[in-house]
Motif scaffolding. Structure first.
Motif, PDB file in Angstrom:
ATOM      1  N   ILE A  38       0.832  -1.207   0.000  1.00 54.80           N
ATOM      2  CA  ILE A  38       0.000   0.000   0.000  1.00 54.80           C
ATOM      3  C   ILE A  38       0.863   1.252   0.000  1.00 54.80           C
ATOM      4  N   GLU A  39       0.757   2.001  -1.076  1.00 54.98           N
ATOM      5  CA  GLU A  39       1.428   3.294  -1.182  1.00 54.98           C
ATOM      6  C   GLU A  39       0.548   4.189  -2.045  1.00 54.98           C
ATOM      7  N   TRP A  40      -0.381   4.855  -1.397  1.00 54.35           N
ATOM      8  CA  TRP A  40      -1.328   5.705  -2.106  1.00 54.35           C
ATOM      9  C   TRP A  40      -0.631   6.912  -2.717  1.00 54.35           C
ATOM     10  N   LYS A  41      -1.001   7.200  -3.946  1.00 53.08           N
ATOM     11  CA  LYS A  41      -0.538   8.390  -4.657  1.00 53.08           C
ATOM     12  C   LYS A  41      -1.782   9.184  -5.051  1.00 53.08           C
ATOM     13  N   TYR A  79      -4.727   4.675   4.911  1.00 50.68           N
ATOM     14  CA  TYR A  79      -5.602   4.762   3.749  1.00 50.68           C
ATOM     15  C   TYR A  79      -6.299   6.106   3.681  1.00 50.68           C
ATOM     16  N   SER A 135      -6.904   9.039  -6.505  1.00 51.75           N
ATOM     17  CA  SER A 135      -5.883   8.351  -5.708  1.00 51.75           C
ATOM     18  C   SER A 135      -5.794   6.911  -6.162  1.00 51.75           C
ATOM     19  N   THR A 137      -3.335   3.048  -5.549  1.00 53.68           N
ATOM     20  CA  THR A 137      -2.195   2.281  -5.073  1.00 53.68           C
ATOM     21  C   THR A 137      -2.088   1.061  -5.970  1.00 53.68           C
TER      22      THR A 137
END
Length: 163
Positions: A38-41, A79, A135, A137
Motif C-alpha cells: 500500500i502506497e497511495w498516490k 488509507y 488516488s 495504489t
C-alpha cells in the motif's frame, strides 16, 4: 406441480462512513497484513494528468480532498493520510472506489465516459470548493477485490452502486 417462488433480495448500499466496528476491523486488519503493497498516490482529477497514472493493476478512488490542520496532533491512517503533507492531516473522502487491471485506462474511461464522475469534476473544480482528487495504489491483482470491498464497506462512497 407447485409453482417455484423466486425471491429477489436487493442490497441497498449505505452512503457515508461506516460506524460498524467489524467494517473498520476488517479494513485495518487487511491494511496491516498488506502494508508492504500500500502506497497511495494522489493527483488532481483532471484529464491532462492521465499520463501520471501507471498502467498497472490496483485499487483507486475519486475523493473529495479536504486538508485539516489539527495543531501538532495528526490522526494518521494509512488509507486516509497523505504522508507527503506533514503540516496537514489531509482527509480524502472517497466518492467512488474501484479496481482495475490498468489504472490509467480506467481513469481515462471514467473521465471520458462516466457522467457522474464528469459532474463531480465540474462541481469540485470550482475554486471556492475543495478539489476532486484521483488516488491509487498499485496492488497485486489477486487481492484487489478484497481491498476494494473493505474500503467500500467503510467509506460508503456515494457514486458506487452495489446490488
Amino acid at each position: 406441480m407447485t409453482p417455484l417462488l423466486v425471491y429477489h433480495v436487493t442490497f441497498r448500499m449505505r452512503w457515508g462512513w461506516s460506524t460498524e466496528e467489524n467494517h473498520w476491523n476488517n479494513l485495518e486488519t487487511f491494511v496491516e497484513e498488506n502494508q508492504k503493497y500500500i502506497e497511495w498516490k494522489h493527483i488532481t482529477a483532471t484529464y491532462k494528468l492521465v499520463n501520471n497514472i501507471p498502467e498497472n493493476s490496483g485499487v483507486y478512488s475519486f475523493n473529495i480532498y479536504r486538508g485539516h490542520k489539527l495543531g501538532s496532533n495528526n490522526n494518521i491512517y494509512p488509507y486516509l493520510y497523505d504522508s507527503n503533507d506533514d503540516i496537514m492531516n489531509s482527509l480524502y473522502s472517497p466518492i467512488y472506489i474501484g479496481i482495475s487491471d490498468n489504472l490509467r485506462s480506467r481513469f481515462r474511461n471514467h473521465m471520458l465516459g462516466n457522467p457522474k464522475i464528469k459532474q463531480a469534476v465540474d462541481t469540485f473544480s470550482n475554486s471556492k470548493r475543495t478539489s476532486l482528487v484521483y488516488s491509487w495504489t498499485e496492488f497485486p491483482k489477486i487481492i484487489t477485490r478484497d481491498y476494494e470491498r473493505y474500503l467500500i464497506a467503510v467509506f460508503g462512497p456515494t457514486l458506487n452502486n452495489q446490488s
